[in-house]
Design a protein around this motif. Structure first.
Motif: not given
Length: 177
Positions: A105-113, A132-133, A142-149
């Motif tokens: 997803t966009r958030l997962e991508h930006d987080f991993l970058v 990211v956001w 909780s939004d960040m922890h959801s992406v991390v999971r």
């Protein structure tokens, strides 16, 4: 030839390392927030830990001994970079490990970058939220922890030898499994 603070010496690139020493978790969080933009940041809880990490001998004892930390803390270890086969494909928004791929997803991508551009560096909650956001970190995260999971699950599905490691009270970093 430039100085050792991020320049070059005799044509050889020299990496900078910032070592912060803070005895309490609150002080370590504050230090991580303050120095979170450093390319390489190591936070330890005592001078002894810093010396141990650097392999520097302890100086002769002084008249007043240095008190031991109240809580035993594991010695800091250098973090190797992720394997070259792990790549984030920004054009197709994919995570690739060797010959396997998984969509992001966009958030997962930006987080991993963020995490892959500086492997081993701790990214604070605040800095990740901004990158990211695009806003300040508020609330429980909780939004960040959801992406991390979700990112951890995708790394596991790929059998990649890295994971997203939580640094309690500070943020996240990419680390070997």
């Amino acid at each position: 030839m430039e100085n050792r603070r991020g320049g070059q010496m005799r044509g050889i690139p020299v990496a900078s390392l910032v070592i912060g020493i803070a005895s309490s978790p609150a002080q370590r969080r504050q230090l991580a927030r303050t120095l979170g933009g450093s390319p390489a940041l190591l936070i330890v809880s005592s001078v002894e830990q810093a010396r141990d990490f650097l392999g520097v001998a302890e100086p002769a004892p002084t008249a007043v001994p240095t008190p031991a930390p109240a809580v035993p803390v594991r010695a800091a270890e250098p973090v190797p970079p992720p394997p070259a086969e792990l790549a984030v494909d920004s054009d197709r928004r994919l995570l690739r490990w060797r010959d396997r791929e998984v969509g992001l997803t966009r958030l997962e991508h930006d987080f991993l970058v963020c995490l892959t551009e500086t492997p081993g560096q701790v990214w604070t909650y605040e800095r990740l939220h901004q990158e990211v956001w695009g806003n300040k970190h508020l609330g429980r995260g909780s939004d960040m922890h959801s992406v991390v999971r979700r990112v951890r699950h995708k790394l596991t599905r790929l059998d990649a030898p890295v994971t997203v490691l939580a640094v309690r009270g500070v943020g996240f970093r990419l680390a070997p499994v």
